[in-house]
Design an enzyme around this catalytic site. Sequence first.
Site, mmCIF file in Angstrom:
data_model
loop_
_atom_site.group_PDB
_atom_site.id
_atom_site.type_symbol
_atom_site.label_atom_id
_atom_site.label_comp_id
_atom_site.label_asym_id
_atom_site.label_seq_id
_atom_site.Cartn_x
_atom_site.Cartn_y
_atom_site.Cartn_z
ATOM 1 N N ASN A 1 0.883 -1.170 0.000
ATOM 2 C CA ASN A 1 0.000 0.000 0.000
ATOM 3 C C ASN A 1 0.916 1.213 0.000
ATOM 4 O O ASN A 1 1.506 1.546 1.035
ATOM 5 C CB ASN A 1 -0.897 -0.021 1.245
ATOM 6 C CG ASN A 1 -1.700 1.263 1.395
ATOM 7 O OD1 ASN A 1 -1.750 2.093 0.485
ATOM 8 N ND2 ASN A 1 -2.335 1.430 2.552
ATOM 9 N N TRP A 2 1.033 1.841 -1.169
ATOM 10 C CA TRP A 2 1.988 2.952 -1.282
ATOM 11 C C TRP A 2 1.484 4.214 -0.580
ATOM 12 O O TRP A 2 2.250 5.147 -0.395
ATOM 13 C CB TRP A 2 2.261 3.253 -2.758
ATOM 14 C CG TRP A 2 3.077 2.217 -3.470
ATOM 15 C CD1 TRP A 2 3.554 1.034 -2.969
ATOM 16 C CD2 TRP A 2 3.534 2.291 -4.831
ATOM 17 N NE1 TRP A 2 4.269 0.364 -3.939
ATOM 18 C CE2 TRP A 2 4.275 1.109 -5.095
ATOM 19 C CE3 TRP A 2 3.388 3.219 -5.863
ATOM 20 C CZ2 TRP A 2 4.867 0.859 -6.331
ATOM 21 C CZ3 TRP A 2 3.969 2.967 -7.099
ATOM 22 C CH2 TRP A 2 4.705 1.796 -7.333
ATOM 23 N N LYS A 3 0.179 4.260 -0.248
ATOM 24 C CA LYS A 3 -0.413 5.454 0.366
ATOM 25 C C LYS A 3 -0.141 6.682 -0.513
ATOM 26 O O LYS A 3 -0.108 6.543 -1.737
ATOM 27 C CB LYS A 3 0.101 5.616 1.814
ATOM 28 C CG LYS A 3 -0.081 4.316 2.631
ATOM 29 C CD LYS A 3 0.094 4.493 4.102
ATOM 30 C CE LYS A 3 -0.126 3.153 4.813
ATOM 31 N NZ LYS A 3 -0.021 3.233 6.256
ATOM 32 N N HIS B 1 -9.454 1.230 4.810
ATOM 33 C CA HIS B 1 -8.196 1.442 5.540
ATOM 34 C C HIS B 1 -8.444 2.386 6.718
ATOM 35 O O HIS B 1 -9.237 3.323 6.615
ATOM 36 C CB HIS B 1 -7.131 2.030 4.605
ATOM 37 C CG HIS B 1 -5.768 1.964 5.203
ATOM 38 N ND1 HIS B 1 -5.324 2.884 6.127
ATOM 39 C CD2 HIS B 1 -4.765 1.064 5.050
ATOM 40 C CE1 HIS B 1 -4.103 2.545 6.509
ATOM 41 N NE2 HIS B 1 -3.739 1.458 5.873
ATOM 42 N N GLU C 1 -6.821 4.763 7.854
ATOM 43 C CA GLU C 1 -6.580 6.191 7.552
ATOM 44 C C GLU C 1 -7.791 6.799 6.854
ATOM 45 O O GLU C 1 -8.090 7.977 7.043
ATOM 46 C CB GLU C 1 -5.298 6.327 6.710
ATOM 47 C CG GLU C 1 -4.057 6.021 7.546
ATOM 48 C CD GLU C 1 -2.886 5.443 6.780
ATOM 49 O OE1 GLU C 1 -2.856 5.505 5.536
ATOM 50 O OE2 GLU C 1 -1.967 4.901 7.454
ATOM 51 N N GLU D 1 -5.296 -4.805 10.479
ATOM 52 C CA GLU D 1 -4.265 -3.802 10.715
ATOM 53 C C GLU D 1 -4.552 -3.085 12.036
ATOM 54 O O GLU D 1 -5.369 -2.164 12.075
ATOM 55 C CB GLU D 1 -4.251 -2.775 9.578
ATOM 56 C CG GLU D 1 -3.967 -3.375 8.222
ATOM 57 C CD GLU D 1 -3.383 -2.342 7.264
ATOM 58 O OE1 GLU D 1 -2.332 -2.632 6.692
ATOM 59 O OE2 GLU D 1 -3.964 -1.249 7.116
ATOM 60 N N GLY E 1 2.706 2.357 10.857
ATOM 61 C CA GLY E 1 3.665 3.450 10.725
ATOM 62 C C GLY E 1 4.353 3.825 12.028
ATOM 63 O O GLY E 1 5.026 4.840 12.111
ATOM 64 N N SER F 1 3.635 -2.082 10.391
ATOM 65 C CA SER F 1 5.078 -2.172 10.641
ATOM 66 C C SER F 1 5.649 -3.545 10.299
ATOM 67 O O SER F 1 6.569 -4.030 10.963
ATOM 68 C CB SER F 1 5.403 -1.778 12.087
ATOM 69 O OG SER F 1 5.006 -0.444 12.325
ATOM 70 N N GLY G 1 2.916 -1.101 4.236
ATOM 71 C CA GLY G 1 2.980 0.331 3.941
ATOM 72 C C GLY G 1 4.404 0.753 3.624
ATOM 73 O O GLY G 1 4.910 0.534 2.525
ATOM 74 N N GLY G 2 5.071 1.359 4.613
ATOM 75 C CA GLY G 2 6.410 1.933 4.416
ATOM 76 C C GLY G 2 7.387 1.009 3.698
ATOM 77 O O GLY G 2 8.105 1.445 2.783
HETATM 78 P P1 13P Z 1 3.135 0.395 7.690
HETATM 79 O O1 13P Z 1 3.634 -0.894 7.079
HETATM 80 O O2 13P Z 1 3.874 1.605 7.175
HETATM 81 O O3 13P Z 1 3.065 0.321 9.181
HETATM 82 O O4 13P Z 1 1.636 0.576 7.161
HETATM 83 C C1 13P Z 1 0.751 -0.472 7.249
HETATM 84 C C2 13P Z 1 -0.465 -0.121 6.463
HETATM 85 O O5 13P Z 1 -1.219 0.757 6.834
HETATM 86 C C3 13P Z 1 -0.713 -0.851 5.208
HETATM 87 O O6 13P Z 1 -1.984 -0.598 4.725
#
Ligand code: 13P
Length: 251
Positions: free
Chosen positions: A9-11, A96, A98, A168, A174, A214, A235-236
Amino acid sequence: MRKNIVAGNWKMNTTVAEGVALAKEVNDALAQNKANCDVVICVPFTHLASVAAVIDQNLLGLGAENCADHTSGAYTGEVSASMVASTGAKYVILGHSERRQYYGETSATLREKIALALANNLTPIFCIGEVLAERENGTYNDVVKAQIEEALFDLSAEDFSKLVLAYEPVWAIGTGKTATADQAEDMHAHIRATIAAKYGQEVADNTSILYGGSCKPSNAAELFAKPDVDGGLIGGASLKCADFMGIVSAF
Ligand code: 13P
Protein backbone atom coordinates in the site's frame (compact mmCIF):
# COMPACT_ATOMS: atom_id res chain seq x y z
CA MET A 1 -7.34 -23.50 -0.18
CA ARG A 2 -6.66 -19.85 0.53
CA LYS A 3 -3.87 -17.91 -1.13
CA ASN A 4 -0.89 -16.31 0.54
CA ILE A 5 -0.60 -12.68 -0.55
CA VAL A 6 1.86 -9.87 0.03
CA ALA A 7 0.31 -6.54 -0.98
CA GLY A 8 1.95 -3.12 -0.92
CA ASN A 9 0.00 0.00 0.00
CA TRP A 10 1.99 2.95 -1.28
CA LYS A 11 -0.41 5.45 0.37
CA MET A 12 0.23 9.08 -0.74
CA ASN A 13 3.81 8.60 -1.86
CA THR A 14 5.79 8.86 -5.11
CA THR A 15 5.31 10.89 -8.29
CA VAL A 16 4.11 9.04 -11.38
CA ALA A 17 7.69 8.71 -12.66
CA GLU A 18 8.95 7.41 -9.31
CA GLY A 19 6.01 5.03 -9.02
CA VAL A 20 6.49 3.62 -12.52
CA ALA A 21 10.20 3.08 -11.78
CA LEU A 22 9.42 1.32 -8.47
CA ALA A 23 6.74 -0.88 -10.08
CA LYS A 24 9.15 -1.88 -12.86
CA GLU A 25 11.83 -2.69 -10.31
CA VAL A 26 9.46 -4.93 -8.33
CA ASN A 27 8.17 -6.56 -11.52
CA ASP A 28 11.73 -7.28 -12.70
CA ALA A 29 12.69 -8.69 -9.30
CA LEU A 30 9.69 -11.05 -9.45
CA ALA A 31 10.60 -12.10 -12.99
CA GLN A 32 14.06 -13.07 -11.69
CA ASN A 33 12.90 -14.73 -8.47
CA LYS A 34 9.46 -16.25 -8.69
CA ALA A 35 7.44 -15.58 -5.54
CA ASN A 36 5.85 -18.34 -3.46
CA CYS A 37 2.79 -16.14 -2.93
CA ASP A 38 0.65 -13.67 -4.85
CA VAL A 39 2.19 -10.20 -4.94
CA VAL A 40 0.15 -7.01 -5.39
CA ILE A 41 0.89 -3.30 -5.32
CA CYS A 42 -1.83 -0.77 -4.51
CA VAL A 43 -0.90 2.65 -5.84
CA PRO A 44 -2.36 6.17 -6.10
CA PHE A 45 -5.14 6.66 -8.68
CA THR A 46 -2.88 8.92 -10.76
CA HIS A 47 -0.39 6.09 -11.21
CA LEU A 48 -2.68 3.19 -12.09
CA ALA A 49 -2.75 3.36 -15.90
CA SER A 50 0.98 4.08 -16.22
CA VAL A 51 1.91 1.28 -13.82
CA ALA A 52 -0.49 -1.15 -15.54
CA ALA A 53 1.40 -0.52 -18.79
CA VAL A 54 4.80 -1.57 -17.40
CA ILE A 55 4.03 -4.63 -15.24
CA ASP A 56 3.06 -8.22 -15.99
CA GLN A 57 0.00 -8.84 -13.87
CA ASN A 58 0.71 -12.56 -13.89
CA LEU A 59 3.69 -11.66 -11.70
CA LEU A 60 2.48 -8.55 -9.95
CA GLY A 61 -1.16 -7.64 -9.38
CA LEU A 62 -2.27 -4.02 -9.38
CA GLY A 63 -4.77 -2.28 -7.14
CA ALA A 64 -6.10 1.10 -6.07
CA GLU A 65 -6.16 2.40 -2.50
CA ASN A 66 -9.81 3.41 -2.47
CA CYS A 67 -12.83 3.91 -4.74
CA ALA A 68 -16.01 5.97 -4.62
CA ASP A 69 -19.26 4.94 -2.97
CA HIS A 70 -21.27 6.03 -6.05
CA THR A 71 -21.40 4.64 -9.58
CA SER A 72 -20.81 7.89 -11.53
CA GLY A 73 -22.00 11.47 -11.78
CA ALA A 74 -21.61 14.75 -9.93
CA TYR A 75 -19.08 13.74 -7.26
CA THR A 76 -16.19 16.11 -7.94
CA GLY A 77 -12.82 14.61 -7.15
CA GLU A 78 -14.03 11.05 -6.67
CA VAL A 79 -12.84 8.00 -8.63
CA SER A 80 -15.32 5.21 -9.29
CA ALA A 81 -14.76 1.46 -9.15
CA SER A 82 -15.40 1.22 -12.91
CA MET A 83 -12.73 3.89 -13.55
CA VAL A 84 -10.28 1.89 -11.42
CA ALA A 85 -11.14 -1.30 -13.32
CA SER A 86 -10.72 0.52 -16.65
CA THR A 87 -7.03 1.11 -15.86
CA GLY A 88 -6.42 -2.63 -15.67
CA ALA A 89 -6.29 -2.75 -11.86
CA LYS A 90 -7.72 -5.89 -10.25
CA TYR A 91 -7.74 -4.99 -6.54
CA VAL A 92 -8.88 -2.13 -4.32
CA ILE A 93 -8.07 -1.47 -0.68
CA LEU A 94 -11.26 -0.49 1.18
CA GLY A 95 -11.81 0.63 4.75
CA HIS A 96 -8.20 1.44 5.54
CA SER A 97 -7.99 2.97 9.03
CA GLU A 98 -6.58 6.19 7.55
CA ARG A 99 -9.73 6.52 5.40
CA ARG A 100 -11.95 5.76 8.41
CA GLN A 101 -10.03 8.17 10.66
CA TYR A 102 -9.29 11.15 8.37
CA TYR A 103 -12.10 10.93 5.77
CA GLY A 104 -14.98 9.75 7.91
CA GLU A 105 -15.59 6.43 6.21
CA THR A 106 -18.28 4.41 7.94
CA SER A 107 -19.53 0.87 7.58
CA ALA A 108 -22.47 2.27 5.57
CA THR A 109 -20.23 3.92 2.94
CA LEU A 110 -17.99 0.86 2.93
CA ARG A 111 -20.94 -1.41 2.10
CA GLU A 112 -21.56 0.72 -1.02
CA LYS A 113 -17.90 0.68 -2.00
CA ILE A 114 -17.64 -3.09 -1.61
CA ALA A 115 -20.74 -3.65 -3.72
CA LEU A 116 -19.39 -1.40 -6.48
CA ALA A 117 -15.92 -2.96 -6.35
CA LEU A 118 -17.42 -6.45 -6.70
CA ALA A 119 -19.75 -5.32 -9.49
CA ASN A 120 -16.66 -4.17 -11.39
CA ASN A 121 -14.75 -7.41 -10.77
CA LEU A 122 -12.26 -5.81 -8.41
CA THR A 123 -11.04 -7.81 -5.42
CA PRO A 124 -11.54 -5.72 -2.28
CA ILE A 125 -8.76 -5.87 0.29
CA PHE A 126 -10.94 -4.95 3.25
CA CYS A 127 -9.17 -3.51 6.29
CA ILE A 128 -10.20 -3.86 9.93
CA GLY A 129 -8.43 -3.18 13.19
CA GLU A 130 -8.64 -1.59 16.61
CA VAL A 131 -7.07 1.59 17.94
CA LEU A 132 -4.65 1.60 20.86
CA ALA A 133 -7.29 2.43 23.49
CA GLU A 134 -9.35 -0.57 22.36
CA ARG A 135 -6.29 -2.83 22.54
CA GLU A 136 -5.57 -1.57 26.04
CA ASN A 137 -9.14 -1.77 27.39
CA GLY A 138 -9.54 -5.29 26.04
CA THR A 139 -12.43 -4.64 23.62
CA TYR A 140 -10.38 -5.32 20.47
CA ASN A 141 -12.02 -8.65 19.58
CA ASP A 142 -15.51 -7.11 19.78
CA VAL A 143 -14.45 -4.01 17.82
CA VAL A 144 -13.05 -6.03 14.94
CA LYS A 145 -16.03 -8.41 14.95
CA ALA A 146 -18.40 -5.44 14.72
CA GLN A 147 -16.41 -3.93 11.83
CA ILE A 148 -16.78 -7.20 9.93
CA GLU A 149 -20.46 -7.69 10.76
CA GLU A 150 -21.48 -4.13 9.90
CA ALA A 151 -19.67 -3.83 6.59
CA LEU A 152 -19.65 -7.37 5.22
CA PHE A 153 -22.35 -9.59 6.63
CA ASP A 154 -25.04 -8.53 4.18
CA LEU A 155 -22.97 -10.18 1.43
CA SER A 156 -23.90 -13.57 0.02
CA ALA A 157 -21.41 -16.37 0.74
CA GLU A 158 -20.46 -16.23 -2.94
CA ASP A 159 -19.62 -12.53 -2.78
CA PHE A 160 -17.90 -12.81 0.61
CA SER A 161 -15.63 -15.45 -0.92
CA LYS A 162 -14.27 -12.82 -3.34
CA LEU A 163 -12.83 -10.69 -0.52
CA VAL A 164 -9.37 -10.49 0.99
CA LEU A 165 -9.27 -9.25 4.60
CA ALA A 166 -6.46 -7.31 6.22
CA TYR A 167 -6.12 -7.00 9.99
CA GLU A 168 -4.26 -3.80 10.72
CA PRO A 169 -4.07 -2.78 14.38
CA VAL A 170 -4.04 1.01 14.12
CA TRP A 171 -1.43 1.28 16.89
CA ALA A 172 1.00 -0.71 14.72
CA ILE A 173 0.64 1.32 11.51
CA GLY A 174 3.66 3.45 10.73
CA THR A 175 4.74 3.32 14.38
CA GLY A 176 7.42 0.67 14.16
CA LYS A 177 5.40 -1.20 16.82
CA THR A 178 4.43 -4.54 15.27
CA ALA A 179 1.82 -6.77 16.82
CA THR A 180 3.60 -9.85 18.08
CA ALA A 181 3.13 -12.94 15.95
CA ASP A 182 0.99 -14.39 18.77
CA GLN A 183 -1.19 -11.26 18.97
CA ALA A 184 -1.66 -11.39 15.18
CA GLU A 185 -2.48 -15.12 15.24
CA ASP A 186 -5.01 -14.70 18.06
CA MET A 187 -6.86 -11.98 16.16
CA HIS A 188 -6.67 -13.78 12.80
CA ALA A 189 -8.10 -16.93 14.38
CA HIS A 190 -10.88 -14.81 15.94
CA ILE A 191 -11.62 -13.24 12.52
CA ARG A 192 -11.73 -16.67 10.87
CA ALA A 193 -14.06 -17.99 13.60
CA THR A 194 -16.31 -14.95 13.09
CA ILE A 195 -16.49 -15.72 9.37
CA ALA A 196 -17.08 -19.43 10.02
CA ALA A 197 -20.01 -18.70 12.36
CA LYS A 198 -21.74 -16.72 9.59
CA TYR A 199 -20.68 -18.41 6.32
CA GLY A 200 -19.40 -21.83 7.41
CA GLN A 201 -15.94 -23.31 7.90
CA GLU A 202 -15.21 -23.80 4.20
CA VAL A 203 -15.68 -20.11 3.34
CA ALA A 204 -13.64 -19.16 6.42
CA ASP A 205 -10.83 -21.54 5.50
CA ASN A 206 -10.72 -20.12 1.98
CA THR A 207 -10.48 -16.46 3.08
CA SER A 208 -7.03 -14.89 2.95
CA ILE A 209 -6.43 -12.73 6.03
CA LEU A 210 -3.39 -10.45 5.79
CA TYR A 211 -1.58 -8.73 8.65
CA GLY A 212 -0.60 -5.05 8.34
CA GLY A 213 1.30 -2.71 10.60
CA SER A 214 5.08 -2.17 10.64
CA CYS A 215 5.64 -5.42 8.77
CA LYS A 216 9.22 -5.62 7.51
CA PRO A 217 11.75 -8.16 6.25
CA SER A 218 12.96 -8.83 9.81
CA ASN A 219 9.54 -9.80 11.24
CA ALA A 220 7.62 -11.09 8.19
CA ALA A 221 8.74 -14.72 8.43
CA GLU A 222 7.63 -15.06 12.07
CA LEU A 223 4.24 -13.47 11.31
CA PHE A 224 3.65 -15.48 8.13
CA ALA A 225 4.57 -18.74 9.89
CA LYS A 226 1.37 -18.46 11.95
CA PRO A 227 -1.39 -20.71 10.61
CA ASP A 228 -4.03 -17.99 10.26
CA VAL A 229 -1.74 -15.25 8.90
CA ASP A 230 -1.93 -15.50 5.12
CA GLY A 231 0.40 -12.66 4.22
CA GLY A 232 0.80 -8.95 4.72
CA LEU A 233 -0.43 -5.52 3.74
CA ILE A 234 2.72 -3.45 3.68
CA GLY A 235 2.98 0.33 3.94
CA GLY A 236 6.41 1.93 4.42
CA ALA A 237 8.39 -1.17 3.49
CA SER A 238 6.60 -1.43 0.12
CA LEU A 239 8.27 1.80 -1.04
CA LYS A 240 11.69 0.17 -1.36
CA CYS A 241 11.99 -2.75 -3.74
CA ALA A 242 14.58 -4.58 -1.61
CA ASP A 243 12.47 -4.32 1.55
CA PHE A 244 9.29 -5.36 -0.23
CA MET A 245 11.02 -8.32 -1.87
CA GLY A 246 12.52 -9.22 1.50
CA ILE A 247 8.97 -9.56 2.83
CA VAL A 248 7.78 -11.48 -0.27
CA SER A 249 10.63 -13.95 0.18
CA ALA A 250 9.46 -14.70 3.74
CA PHE A 251 7.12 -17.19 2.00
P1 13P B 1 3.13 0.40 7.69
O1 13P B 1 3.63 -0.89 7.08
O2 13P B 1 3.87 1.61 7.18
O3 13P B 1 3.06 0.32 9.18
O4 13P B 1 1.64 0.58 7.16
C1 13P B 1 0.75 -0.47 7.25
C2 13P B 1 -0.47 -0.12 6.46
O5 13P B 1 -1.22 0.76 6.83
C3 13P B 1 -0.71 -0.85 5.21
O6 13P B 1 -1.98 -0.60 4.73
